[in-house]
Design a protein around this motif. Structure first.
Motif, short mmCIF file in Angstrom:
data_model
loop_
_atom_site.label_atom_id
_atom_site.label_comp_id
_atom_site.label_asym_id
_atom_site.label_seq_id
_atom_site.Cartn_x
_atom_site.Cartn_y
_atom_site.Cartn_z
N GLY A 18 0.78 -1.22 0.00
CA GLY A 18 0.00 0.00 0.00
C GLY A 18 0.82 1.28 0.00
O GLY A 18 0.37 2.30 -0.52
N HIS A 167 3.50 3.68 8.08
CA HIS A 167 2.59 2.84 7.31
C HIS A 167 2.53 1.44 7.92
O HIS A 167 1.55 0.73 7.74
CB HIS A 167 3.02 2.76 5.85
N ASN A 168 3.60 1.06 8.58
CA ASN A 168 3.61 -0.26 9.21
C ASN A 168 4.70 -0.30 10.26
O ASN A 168 5.89 -0.29 9.93
CB ASN A 168 3.84 -1.35 8.15
N VAL A 217 -1.68 5.86 9.49
CA VAL A 217 -2.61 5.86 8.38
C VAL A 217 -4.07 5.54 8.73
O VAL A 217 -4.89 5.35 7.84
CB VAL A 217 -2.08 4.97 7.23
N ASN A 250 -6.01 6.77 5.08
CA ASN A 250 -5.65 6.86 3.67
C ASN A 250 -6.87 6.99 2.78
O ASN A 250 -7.97 6.58 3.15
CB ASN A 250 -4.94 5.57 3.21
N GLN A 308 0.86 -10.99 9.34
CA GLN A 308 0.04 -9.80 9.56
C GLN A 308 -1.36 -9.96 8.97
O GLN A 308 -2.35 -9.57 9.57
CB GLN A 308 0.71 -8.57 8.91
N GLU A 381 -3.69 -4.10 11.07
CA GLU A 381 -3.74 -3.46 9.74
C GLU A 381 -3.71 -1.95 9.91
O GLU A 381 -4.70 -1.32 10.28
CB GLU A 381 -5.02 -3.88 9.02
N PRO A 382 -2.55 -1.33 9.67
CA PRO A 382 -2.44 0.12 9.86
C PRO A 382 -3.56 0.88 9.16
O PRO A 382 -4.21 1.73 9.76
CB PRO A 382 -1.06 0.42 9.27
N CYS A 383 -3.77 0.61 7.89
CA CYS A 383 -4.95 1.16 7.21
C CYS A 383 -5.60 0.06 6.40
O CYS A 383 -6.70 -0.37 6.66
CB CYS A 383 -4.57 2.34 6.30
N GLY A 384 -4.87 -0.44 5.40
CA GLY A 384 -5.45 -1.41 4.47
C GLY A 384 -6.11 -0.64 3.35
O GLY A 384 -6.90 0.28 3.58
C1 GLC Z 1 1.25 -0.61 5.04
C2 GLC Z 1 0.13 -1.23 5.86
C3 GLC Z 1 -1.22 -1.02 5.25
C4 GLC Z 1 -1.41 0.39 4.73
C5 GLC Z 1 -0.27 0.74 3.78
C6 GLC Z 1 -0.38 2.15 3.21
O1 GLC Z 1 1.86 -1.46 4.17
O2 GLC Z 1 0.38 -2.59 6.14
O3 GLC Z 1 -2.24 -1.31 6.22
O4 GLC Z 1 -2.63 0.51 4.06
O5 GLC Z 1 0.94 0.64 4.44
O6 GLC Z 1 -0.41 3.13 4.21
#
Ligand code: GLC
Ligand code: ADP
Length: 483
Positions: A18, A167-168, A217, A250, A308, A381-384
């Motif tokens: 992502g 992001h992670n 995120v 995001n 994850q 999952e930070p955002c997904g």
């Molecule tokens: C990371 C996270 C994901 C997020 C992405 C973009 O890889 O695992 O959850 O959406 O970054 O921010």
């Protein structure tokens, strides 16, 4: 407002997840919001090939230790911000994955590769920048750019304000202390408020300690990372910075991820006209060698195959999923044990389970469009992004209530359906039992066509575009901009 956005990957040219998507879409949205944005990214072979006419801009000297001399190229594609391509063939002229060698192991010189990226970012954001373009904000992303706020504070003072986006948190850029010299750092930098981290050196820790602001995120992930469970060793530091830490959900690139115009799809559809989606399902079944049946749901997965993402849970209940009955289409790669488990599942259930190991942007789009329901039972999952793509594609996601998944997916119940907020399915603990129970619920619901349509339409109604998140970043930049 001038922004220097520094990133180790950028879609569509170099993307492992992502972050690549965000690095392409957020700077473009900031540009549309009136910012002057430049994106600093290594000149990997894919970028050198994509921009053969990039202009050499300046040469940068070697930085102490082993950080070699490099050169900046300026490139621009239509509708994108300017790219500053950091050229250093000894470090970046390698094919394939940006972080891993052909054996699937980290490149041994990753500290140098991303140390140089960070060092150059700081130089361009500082008062001694060789460019006549001076950013107000240096926006850094993940561990690969974590040393940039640190270098900026201690080696290039007086320049831009820095923002560090997580992001992670699972990837922290941890290296042996002996490599300090290589990075033009010294014993002065080796302490708890510097780059030291439990006896090792951590790029991300240094960035989180010294950035002027930290974002992550999603709002839920911003809270989770301040807890012992979610903090991955950095909870204490993040708690101490709580007053300069915020979560901004995001967006998704609605040009690239739009079922009404998606160039990868055999048929198009939108919220008011869903028939094209049935054609996408049939075409996907044909493409993947699945039985062309429409009496059972097709579940889709597009993912890195890692702990994850909780896909070991999907592999564990694969046989029970097929018995519902239902079909499964998986696209992904990563963990070799998981790759084998999915390949074995497909062998046991020809026509019902299709597994593609690898990375394919077009197939990712076709699975998002052709599947009935998207599986994303992440442990964290930070955002997904995939659950948002799924929502936009009328493919209700089945997720766990964590991070950005909790912020975007509302479990389907009688109440949420009546309220018009239901848009997917949320499963409890990360166990095979909880997952199959939720799958059964989704399966039963799929057979109730009018209710399923309502669920699809709720998801498709929401605006996940980047305009709103970009405004939130812009508000933050305005508060941080040096006066
Ligand atoms: C990371 C996270 C994901 C997020 C992405 C973009 O890889 O695992 O959850 O959406 O970054 O921010
Ligand atoms: P993460 O960054 O943790 O991997 P996200 O959901 O934020 O998770 O983003 C993943 C991105 O990578 C999405 O754009 C998804 O479509 C893409 N992706 C992941 N694996 C694959 C694959 N095997 N083939 C194509 N795209 C993939």
């Amino acid at each position: 407002m001038k922004i220097l956005f520094v990133t180790p990957e950028i879609a569509p040219w170099v993307k492992t997840g992502g972050l690549g998507d965000v690095a392409a879409a957020l700077p473009a949205a900031l540009m549309r919001a009136g910012c002057d944005v430049r994106v600093l990214v290594p000149r990997y072979p894919a970028l050198a090939a994509a921009f053969p006419d990039a202009q050499p801009l300046i040469r940068l000297p070697a930085f102490g230790g082993q950080l070699p001399a490099s050169e900046l190229f300026l490139a621009q594609a239509a509708g994108t911000p300017a790219f500053l391509l950091l050229d250093c063939p000894a470090l970046f002229d390698r094919p394939g994955n940006p972080y891993l060698g052909p054996e699937g192991r980290d490149w041994l010189d990753n500290h140098l590769r991303f140390g140089l990226l960070s060092r150059v970012a700081a130089r361009l954001a500082g008062n001694a920048s060789p460019l006549d373009w001076r950013p107000d904000i240096l926006h850094c992303n993940d561990w690969q750019t974590g040393l940039a706020p640190y270098y900026l504070r201690f080696y290039e003072p007086g320049g831009a304000a820095s923002v560090m986006t997580i992001h992670n948190l699972a990837f922290q850029g941890v290296f042996a202390p002996q490599l300090l010299d290589d990075l033009a750092l010294t014993g002065k930098d080796w302490h708890i408020d510097g780059v030291e981290y439990y006896g090792q050196m951590s790029f991300l820790k240094a960035g989180l300690r010294h950035a002027d602001w930290i974002t992550t995120v999603s709002p839920t992930y911003a809270r989770e990372i301040q807890t012992e469970d979610g903090g991955m060793g950095l909870a204490g530091l993040l708690q101490s910075r709580a007053a300069q830490l915020s979560g901004i959900l995001n967006g998704i690139d609605t040009e690239v991820w739009n079922p009404a115009t998606d160039i990868h799809l055999p048929a198009h559809f939108d919220r008011a006209h869903l028939t094209g989606k049935a054609q996408c399902k049939r075409a996907l079944q044909r493409e993947l060698g699945l039985a062309e049946r429409d009496d059972c749901p097709l579940f889709g997965v597009v993912s890195r195959l890692t702990h994850q993402k909780g896909l070991d849970l999907v592999a564990a209940i694969g046989d029970a999923l097929v018995a519902l009955p239902a079909q499964l289409a998986v696209l992904g790669g990563g963990d070799k044990t998981l790759e084998k488990a999915f390949a074995a599942l497909a062998e046991r259930h020809p026509g019902q389970v299709a597994v593609c190991i690898g990375f394919s942007e077009p197939l990712a789009h076709r699975i998002e469009a052709g599947a009935d329901c998207f599986l994303m039972p992440s442990r964290f999952e930070p955002c997904g992004l995939n659950q948002m793509y799924s929502l936009a594609y009328g493919t209700p996601p089945l997720v766990r209530a964590t991070g950005g998944l909790a912020d975007t997916v509302t479990d389907c119940t009688a109440e949420t359906l009546a309220a018009g907020s239901a848009n997917g399915f949320v499963c409890g603990p990360a166990t095979p039992e909880a997952l199959i129970e939720t799958l059964r619920r989704a399966n039963a619901f799929w057979h109730d066509k009018p209710s399923w349509r309502a669920l699809q339409k709720n998801g498709m109604a929401r605006d996940f575009g980047w305009a709103r998140p970009a405004e939130r970043y812009l508000d933050l930049y305005r508060r941080l901009r040096p006066q």
